[in-house]
Design a protein around this motif. Structure first.
Motif, PDB file in Angstrom:
ATOM      1  N   ARG A   1       0.826  -1.206   0.000  1.00  0.00           N
ATOM      2  CA  ARG A   1       0.000   0.000   0.000  1.00  0.00           C
ATOM      3  C   ARG A   1       0.862   1.260   0.000  1.00  0.00           C
ATOM      4  N   ASP A   2       2.134   1.122  -0.451  1.00  0.00           N
ATOM      5  CA  ASP A   2       2.979   2.295  -0.540  1.00  0.00           C
ATOM      6  C   ASP A   2       2.588   3.162  -1.727  1.00  0.00           C
ATOM      7  N   TRP A   3       1.859   2.542  -2.657  1.00  0.00           N
ATOM      8  CA  TRP A   3       1.423   3.285  -3.839  1.00  0.00           C
ATOM      9  C   TRP A   3       0.105   2.694  -4.304  1.00  0.00           C
ATOM     10  N   VAL A   4      -0.943   3.483  -4.240  1.00  0.00           N
ATOM     11  CA  VAL A   4      -2.255   3.052  -4.723  1.00  0.00           C
ATOM     12  C   VAL A   4      -2.770   4.151  -5.631  1.00  0.00           C
ATOM     13  N   TYR A   5      -2.580   3.965  -6.921  1.00  0.00           N
ATOM     14  CA  TYR A   5      -3.006   4.982  -7.870  1.00  0.00           C
ATOM     15  C   TYR A   5      -4.446   4.749  -8.310  1.00  0.00           C
ATOM     16  N   ASN A   6      -4.830   3.495  -8.372  1.00  0.00           N
ATOM     17  CA  ASN A   6      -6.181   3.158  -8.799  1.00  0.00           C
ATOM     18  C   ASN A   6      -6.535   1.820  -8.178  1.00  0.00           C
ATOM     19  N   ASP A   7      -7.435   1.840  -7.199  1.00  0.00           N
ATOM     20  CA  ASP A   7      -7.770   0.625  -6.463  1.00  0.00           C
ATOM     21  C   ASP A   7      -8.275  -0.488  -7.369  1.00  0.00           C
ATOM     22  N   LYS A   8      -8.889  -0.140  -8.485  1.00  0.00           N
ATOM     23  CA  LYS A   8      -9.420  -1.165  -9.372  1.00  0.00           C
ATOM     24  C   LYS A   8      -8.296  -2.076  -9.872  1.00  0.00           C
ATOM     25  N   PHE A   9      -7.144  -1.465 -10.198  1.00  0.00           N
ATOM     26  CA  PHE A   9      -6.033  -2.265 -10.687  1.00  0.00           C
ATOM     27  C   PHE A   9      -5.383  -3.056  -9.568  1.00  0.00           C
ATOM     28  N   VAL A  10      -5.344  -2.473  -8.379  1.00  0.00           N
ATOM     29  CA  VAL A  10      -4.776  -3.185  -7.241  1.00  0.00           C
ATOM     30  C   VAL A  10      -5.555  -4.467  -6.982  1.00  0.00           C
ATOM     31  N   LYS A  11      -6.876  -4.379  -7.107  1.00  0.00           N
ATOM     32  CA  LYS A  11      -7.713  -5.530  -6.812  1.00  0.00           C
ATOM     33  C   LYS A  11      -7.683  -6.577  -7.919  1.00  0.00           C
ATOM     34  N   LYS A  12      -7.297  -6.171  -9.133  1.00  0.00           N
ATOM     35  CA  LYS A  12      -7.279  -7.136 -10.238  1.00  0.00           C
ATOM     36  C   LYS A  12      -6.180  -8.175 -10.033  1.00  0.00           C
TER      37      LYS A  12
ATOM     38  N   LYS B   1      16.205   9.026  10.231  1.00  0.00           N
ATOM     39  CA  LYS B   1      15.053   9.011  11.141  1.00  0.00           C
ATOM     40  C   LYS B   1      15.384   9.753  12.435  1.00  0.00           C
ATOM     41  N   ALA B   2      16.597   9.566  12.930  1.00  0.00           N
ATOM     42  CA  ALA B   2      17.003  10.265  14.156  1.00  0.00           C
ATOM     43  C   ALA B   2      16.993  11.777  13.939  1.00  0.00           C
ATOM     44  N   HIS B   3      17.414  12.199  12.737  1.00  0.00           N
ATOM     45  CA  HIS B   3      17.404  13.620  12.402  1.00  0.00           C
ATOM     46  C   HIS B   3      15.966  14.150  12.414  1.00  0.00           C
ATOM     47  N   HIS B   4      15.035  13.387  11.845  1.00  0.00           N
ATOM     48  CA  HIS B   4      13.631  13.794  11.839  1.00  0.00           C
ATOM     49  C   HIS B   4      13.091  13.917  13.266  1.00  0.00           C
ATOM     50  N   LYS B   5      13.447  12.971  14.119  1.00  0.00           N
ATOM     51  CA  LYS B   5      12.954  13.005  15.503  1.00  0.00           C
ATOM     52  C   LYS B   5      13.509  14.214  16.247  1.00  0.00           C
ATOM     53  N   GLU B   6      14.730  14.624  15.917  1.00  0.00           N
ATOM     54  CA  GLU B   6      15.289  15.822  16.546  1.00  0.00           C
ATOM     55  C   GLU B   6      14.522  17.070  16.121  1.00  0.00           C
ATOM     56  N   MET B   7      14.137  17.108  14.850  1.00  0.00           N
ATOM     57  CA  MET B   7      13.396  18.273  14.353  1.00  0.00           C
ATOM     58  C   MET B   7      11.960  18.295  14.861  1.00  0.00           C
ATOM     59  N   PHE B   8      11.335  17.092  14.929  1.00  0.00           N
ATOM     60  CA  PHE B   8       9.917  17.009  15.296  1.00  0.00           C
ATOM     61  C   PHE B   8       9.726  15.939  16.370  1.00  0.00           C
ATOM     62  N   PRO B   9      10.073  16.251  17.609  1.00  0.00           N
ATOM     63  CA  PRO B   9       9.910  15.280  18.699  1.00  0.00           C
ATOM     64  C   PRO B   9       8.453  14.843  18.818  1.00  0.00           C
ATOM     65  N   GLY B  10       8.266  13.551  18.976  1.00  0.00           N
ATOM     66  CA  GLY B  10       6.918  13.028  19.154  1.00  0.00           C
ATOM     67  C   GLY B  10       6.171  12.754  17.865  1.00  0.00           C
ATOM     68  N   VAL B  11       6.740  13.136  16.725  1.00  0.00           N
ATOM     69  CA  VAL B  11       6.106  12.895  15.425  1.00  0.00           C
ATOM     70  C   VAL B  11       6.745  11.662  14.810  1.00  0.00           C
ATOM     71  N   GLU B  12       5.918  10.718  14.373  1.00  0.00           N
ATOM     72  CA  GLU B  12       6.432   9.498  13.768  1.00  0.00           C
ATOM     73  C   GLU B  12       7.158   9.842  12.473  1.00  0.00           C
ATOM     74  N   PRO B  13       8.442   9.481  12.355  1.00  0.00           N
ATOM     75  CA  PRO B  13       9.190   9.832  11.146  1.00  0.00           C
ATOM     76  C   PRO B  13       8.750   8.992   9.952  1.00  0.00           C
ATOM     77  N   PHE B  14       9.150   9.437   8.778  1.00  0.00           N
ATOM     78  CA  PHE B  14       8.874   8.671   7.570  1.00  0.00           C
ATOM     79  C   PHE B  14       9.548   7.304   7.667  1.00  0.00           C
ATOM     80  N   VAL B  15       8.993   6.329   6.947  1.00  0.00           N
ATOM     81  CA  VAL B  15       9.497   4.953   7.054  1.00  0.00           C
ATOM     82  C   VAL B  15      10.931   4.854   6.529  1.00  0.00           C
ATOM     83  N   THR B  16      11.179   5.397   5.353  1.00  0.00           N
ATOM     84  CA  THR B  16      12.514   5.287   4.766  1.00  0.00           C
ATOM     85  C   THR B  16      12.975   6.651   4.250  1.00  0.00           C
TER      86      THR B  16
END
Length: 548
Positions: free
Chosen positions: A108-119, A338-353
């Motif tokens: 679910r990192d990319w869902v452009y059109n659910d119809k195709f995902v379900k096919k 991720k550590a850099h993101h946490k320093e900038m925004f404490p308490g905010v879940e950082p991006f996955v990658t």
């Protein structure tokens, strides 16, 4: 690139001989190499919008940062729409494109059109390819002749993306696929193979490659252990060729006698008695001598007596460097990012990658110079824009999701304020810069009279001419900016005596003036005979460029 999938729907039994032959000829003419995906059904279902694209400055909830006018753009909206607008305003002006697109991993990192995902996975894969193809086609036209493209990807779509990039940019533009070690700590122990790396496909013309910088390599100086009489680091290398192709028979013209300081002749003989050759030609040795770099030394021979031996002196480079390697295991990983993101925004879940700033700094440091324009149309957390700001590059970032665009804006606000993380310490970054937060929208061509506003036109006009963006001023008789080439650029919404007076003033102060007008007739009449002014009609000029 499209397949003959439509042919499978034919009833071959009902074809005439001529029809069957025609179909076979078309099939045989189709290229066998390259990437093929099911475009016919996808093209019908994607139904990409063909409306005119406009930009608006964001409101209080999407503020621009820093002080106007702005050289950098954060565009919020569908990146296909944003790229179409940029093709009108920035064609051929982008020095470096870096994108980190969705990897289409099925999570679910990319869902452009659910119809195709379900096919099925086949349609997910084909839709992803079409999604990327549409955007890369436009992006290609944005690159400067000496511009370069970098695309991050993993094993899931990496080989297919490589073929797609070959299709769009040409195989001759392919430079390499850099391998970046994205993790430096143990990964999930349950998997068979730990995915510790990603790829960065790089495409560039020869002209672009000629601009690529090399990486600093102070370790090169370790090989220069001598100093000459002036104190310069140097080393002396044996003039006789060693190793492969070192025999006289390999290069007969490079076997000849040299006169030693005492007048005796010296030949390039190997220690085993075979006839060797010099590493330099006669002309090369003459240059060494003229430059004072032909060095003679007396060393003990095999019989114990001193013998004259020639050397070529080499001096250490003032700025030691070497080409960048294709494997990057020496930059930071997602863990540090991720550590850099946490320093900038404490308490905010950082991006996955999230990509680390050091990785982006390497790419921009290699392929761009200060002042160059960088584009990232999958902006995400804003790493490209953050690094470009700190390194003095201009940038355009596009993010489709409003929430993510908001995160990137907040992060870049901290960069402008001088946040100390990432590459800040290495560069001595203490803040500065700014950007316009633009929001993409569409206007149907048939609704121009109602929905196309002067502020839309003025933003586009400024962008087309490299004018730093300033908001539309409804109280001004004329909107005015200075283009990259030095010409004055103006937009006249209504021709009034005040507007005519302002144009006259601009003509007195600038060698050339370009005026865009909604009703150009009266302006042309008033300025008839003036060679230093060019009048262009809007929205006609913008539509022409938009549809080109």
């Amino acid at each position: 690139m499209t397949s003959l999938a439509g042919a499978a729907q034919l009833n071959y039994q009902q074809l005439s001989r001529e029809q069957a032959i025609s179909l076979l000829v078309k099939r045989d003419a189709q290229r066998k190499l390259g990437l093929v995906w099911e475009r016919e059904e996808i093209e019908r279902d994607l139904a990409l919008n063909g409306d005119f694209v406009v930009m608006d400055l964001g409101g209080d909830d999407r503020p621009s940062r820093g002080e106007a006018p702005y050289r950098n753009l954060l565009i919020e909206g569908d990146n296909f729409d944003a790229l179409r607008w940029l093709s009108m305003t920035h064609a051929g002006r982008v020095r470096c494109i870096y994108i980190d697109p969705p990897y289409n991993t099925g999570n679910r990192d990319w869902v452009y059109n659910d119809k195709f995902v379900k096919k099925d996975d086949r349609f997910r894969h084909s839709t992803w390819l079409e999604f990327m193809f549409r955007r890369l086609e436009i992006a290609k036209n944005l690159l400067a002749p000496d511009g370069a493209l970098f695309v991050s990807i993993d094993d899931n779509e990496g080989p297919y993306l490589k073929l797609l990039l070959d299709e769009v940019f040409g195989r001759d533009m392919f430079v390499t696929s850099f391998i970046w070690r994205k993790v430096d700590s143990p990964n999930d122990n349950k998997v068979k193979i730990a995915p510790d790396h990603e790829y960065i496909h790089c495409y560039a013309s020869d002209e672009a490659l000629a601009r690529f910088r090399r990486m600093s390599a102070d370790s090169i100086l370790d090989a220069f252990r001598q100093r000459d009489e002036r104190g310069r680091l140097c080393r002396d290398r044996l003039l006789r060729k060693n190793g492969k192709n070192s025999l006289r028979k390999d290069r007969p013209t490079m076997h000849f006698p040299l006169a030693a300081p005492d007048g005796t002749e010296v030949l390039p003989m190997l220690d085993n008695g075979l006839e060797g050759r010099w590493s330099h030609s006669k002309d090369g040795i003459a240059r060494l001598q003229a430059e004072g770099r032909l060095i003679w030394k007396q060393v003990p021979g095999q019989d114990g007596r001193l013998a004259w031996v020639p050397y070529a002196r080499e001096y250490a480079p003032e700025t030691p460097d070497r080409p960048f390697p294709s494997i990057w295991a020496d930059v930071m990983t997602t863990r540090q990012s991720k550590a850099h993101h946490k320093e900038m925004f404490p308490g905010v879940e950082p991006f996955v990658t999230p990509k680390p700033e050091q990785l982006m700094a390497r790419i921009l440091g290699m392929a761009t110079e200060p002042g160059d324009l960088v584009l990232d149309f999958f902006l995400g957390s804003g790493t490209t824009a953050a690094v470009a700001t700190k390194m003095g590059r201009r940038w355009i970032g596009v993010e489709t999701e409003a929430e993510i665009a908001g995160f990137a804006s907040a992060r870049l606000a901290k960069v402008i304020e001088g946040e100390p993380g990432g590459i800040s310490e290495d560069l001595g970054w203490d803040g500065g810069g700014g950007f316009a937060h633009l929001v993409a929208d569409r206007v149907a061509f048939e609704d121009f009279a109602y929905d196309l506003k002067p502020r839309h036109l003025w933003l586009a006009i400024q962008a087309m001419h490299g004018v730093p963006l300033a908001p539309y001023d409804p109280d001004a008789a004329l909107q005015v900016g200075l283009a990259e080439d030095g010409a004055a650029v103006a937009y006249c919404d209504r021709f009034t005596p005040a507007a005519e007076e302002r144009v006259a003033d601009l003509l007195a102060r600038h060698q050339f003036l370009i005026v865009y007008a909604y009703t150009p007739g009266p302006l042309r009449d008033a300025l008839e005979g003036r060679n230093s002014v060019e009048i262009r009609a809007v929205p006609d000029e913008l539509v022409r460029r938009f549809q080109a």
